[in-house]
Write an enzyme that holds these catalytic residues in place. Structure first.
Site, PDB file in Angstrom:
ATOM      1  N   HIS A  48      48.114   6.677  44.839  1.00 55.63           N
ATOM      2  CA  HIS A  48      46.828   5.832  44.562  1.00 55.63           C
ATOM      3  C   HIS A  48      45.659   6.959  45.337  1.00 55.63           C
ATOM      4  CE1 HIS A  48      44.315   2.374  44.510  1.00 55.63           C
ATOM      5  NE2 HIS A  48      43.942   2.564  46.007  1.00 55.63           N
ATOM      6  N   ASP A  69      55.169  23.532  10.657  1.00 60.24           N
ATOM      7  CA  ASP A  69      54.578  22.457   9.904  1.00 60.24           C
ATOM      8  C   ASP A  69      55.326  22.712   8.235  1.00 60.24           C
ATOM      9  OD1 ASP A  69      53.043  21.644  11.494  1.00 60.24           O
ATOM     10  OD2 ASP A  69      51.080  22.279  10.722  1.00 60.24           O
TER      11      ASP A  69
END
Length: 476
Positions: free
Chosen positions: A455, A322
């Site tokens: 799926h 940061d």
């Protein structure tokens, strides 16, 4: 005085990962942390906020359990228990970081580290003075260590708006984490990532929430379609979002009854009131208070300037996370920490291209993205094609009872190379990694679309959206 190959100022996800990589490469390493190992991410950001978000999400799910055929009575919120769970998870992870430091034989100094001097003695290139809280209270002298190379990972803090009064009713995200009860109403100044996460969480906990955002849409750094969808879904949840607003700082007041804010919107002045005011307007890099001015490192626009190898203008000072501005994400800081250490060790390493970094927002619904938005791709001159697929056509989303949202793919028209992927919907933060990998490998929409997705899973939507870019979607 102990001399270290590498000294790291700051023990957040950038700092402690850098320390581990340095130890792996055989460097004698010291880490200096003035507060707690884990930094903002572990104690004031990622982990505690996501723990609270999970409790809020579960609470909301339980309130609508009858739609799943489950009858519950008297579902109630124990906010003290919510906070206790947050604290326990943070403590567990902090213990894990402490173990990693011991395992890798990294010397950890608890206290405030300040660059006392720089030199080229042949043994070291700089000296750090470390003062612990105990030393301050007892009058003891500080500890002095030397470094050959220094990595600055001092992080950031919530940005404050000048002129706002100081009052317990006016909070930053740090303050909000320590609330002992859920307020009845909250005004959130700032509709970016942190603002919308808190809006979603507090709404699920039962607060009346209003977001005030200066831009013309919430989460303005995300794709415009995603921003509009979030605003629509927030409106359904009675989260009010006011966009294109100018905050009149002189009109912000607070007392024991609540907070009041004056805003200007569409040329008119309005007054808003709530029990609490949450200021969420970004973060400020911690570039002061540790003697950076004694080095040749340069600060511009409030952040330390580095190149892609994390080098500052001082040949023995590197900076990551940061404190250098940019995306200010924990996973970016960790990558930069590895880059800095490998650069010091002469390895060919560099910071990631911002376009390849996945970004996540943990509101309800979640958002995740990687690469260019549709508008950014157009602005860069690409001739694009777009695929978009709704969760309403995905079986697993219906099973979960969370079918709002979509996945959007932006690809180059001629080559099919993926330029960006943007998601809003259930658990999208858990599978944005597939899109990031596809983009890193310069895959095409057709290649990912033809990949077999299991799926029923939520990840099927990625394949359908990719095929959709080539007008071959099979499920809708």
């Amino acid at each position: 005085m102990d001399i270290y190959d590498i000294v790291i100022l700051g023990g957040g996800p950038g700092g402690y990962i850098a320390a581990i990589r340095a130890a792996q490469l055989g460097k004698r390493t010291a880490l200096v942390e003035r507060d707690k190992l884990g930094g903002t991410c572990l104690h004031k950001g990622c982990i505690p906020s996501k723990t609270l978000l999970r409790s809020a999400e579960l609470y909301e799910s339980m309130k609508r359990s009858e739609s799943f055929g489950i009858l519950t009575s008297d579902v109630a919120l124990d906010f003290g228990g919510v906070q206790a769970r947050k604290d326990a998870i943070v403590k567990q992870l902090q213990t894990g970081v402490q173990f990693l430091m011991k395992k890798n034989k990294i010397d950890v100094y608890e206290g405030t580290g300040v660059i006392a001097e720089t030199s080229s003695s042949g043994h070291y290139n700089g000296i750090i003075d470390i003062t612990s809280a105990e030393a301050v209270s007892t009058g003891m002298s500080s500890i002095r260590i030397g470094y050959r190379d220094l990595i600055v990972a001092t992080g950031s803090r919530p940005r404050r708006i000048a002129g706002l009064p100081t009052h317990e009713r006016i909070m930053t995200s740090d303050d909000a984490l320590e609330m002992t009860e859920v307020p009845s109403s909250v005004l959130i100044i700032g509709g970016g990532v942190i603002g919308v996460e808190w809006a979603s969480m507090l709404s699920d906990f039962g607060a009346q929430v209003t977001i005030v955002e200066a831009a013309d849409r919430i989460v303005p750094t995300e794709d415009a379609d995603v921003s509009r969808e979030l605003a629509r879904l927030f409106a359904k949840r009675r989260i009010k979002a006011l966009m294109g607003v100018r905050l009149l700082e002189a009109g912000v007041t607070a007392d024991d009854n609540g907070a009041t804010v004056q805003i200007e919107r569409n040329g008119r002045t309005e007054t808003l009131a709530a029990e609490r005011l949450l200021v969420s307007v970004g973060r400020t890099a911690n570039v002061e208070g540790f003697g950076l001015e004694r080095t040749a490192a340069r600060v511009e626009r409030g952040a330390i300037v580095v190149d892609r190898r994390m080098r500052t203008d001082d040949p023995h000072v590197y900076a990551i996370g940061d404190v250098i501005g940019g995306l200010q994400l924990a996973h970016v800081a960790s990558h930069e920490g590895v880059t800095a250490v490998e650069s010091i060790c002469g390895l060919d390493s560099h910071a990631p291209d911002p376009a390849s970094v996945p970004k996540c927002v943990y509101s309800r619904p979640e958002m995740a993205s990687v690469g260019l938005t549709e508008q950014a791709a157009i602005d860069k001159g690409y001739d694009i094609k777009v695929g978009k697929f709704s969760f309403k056509a995905i079986g697993k989303a219906l099973v979960l009872g969370e079918s709002d949202g979509f996945v959007k793919v932006v690809a180059e028209k001629a080559s099919g190379v993926i330029l960006g992927v943007h998601m809003i919907g259930p658990h999208v933060t858990d599978f944005i990694g597939e899109a990031a990998l596809a983009q890193l490998l310069e895959a095409t929409s057709m290649q990912v679309g033809r990949m077999i997705h299991p799926h029923p899973t939520l990840s099927e939507i990625i394949g359908e959206a990719m095929l959709g870019a080539d007008l071959q979607a099979l499920g809708g």
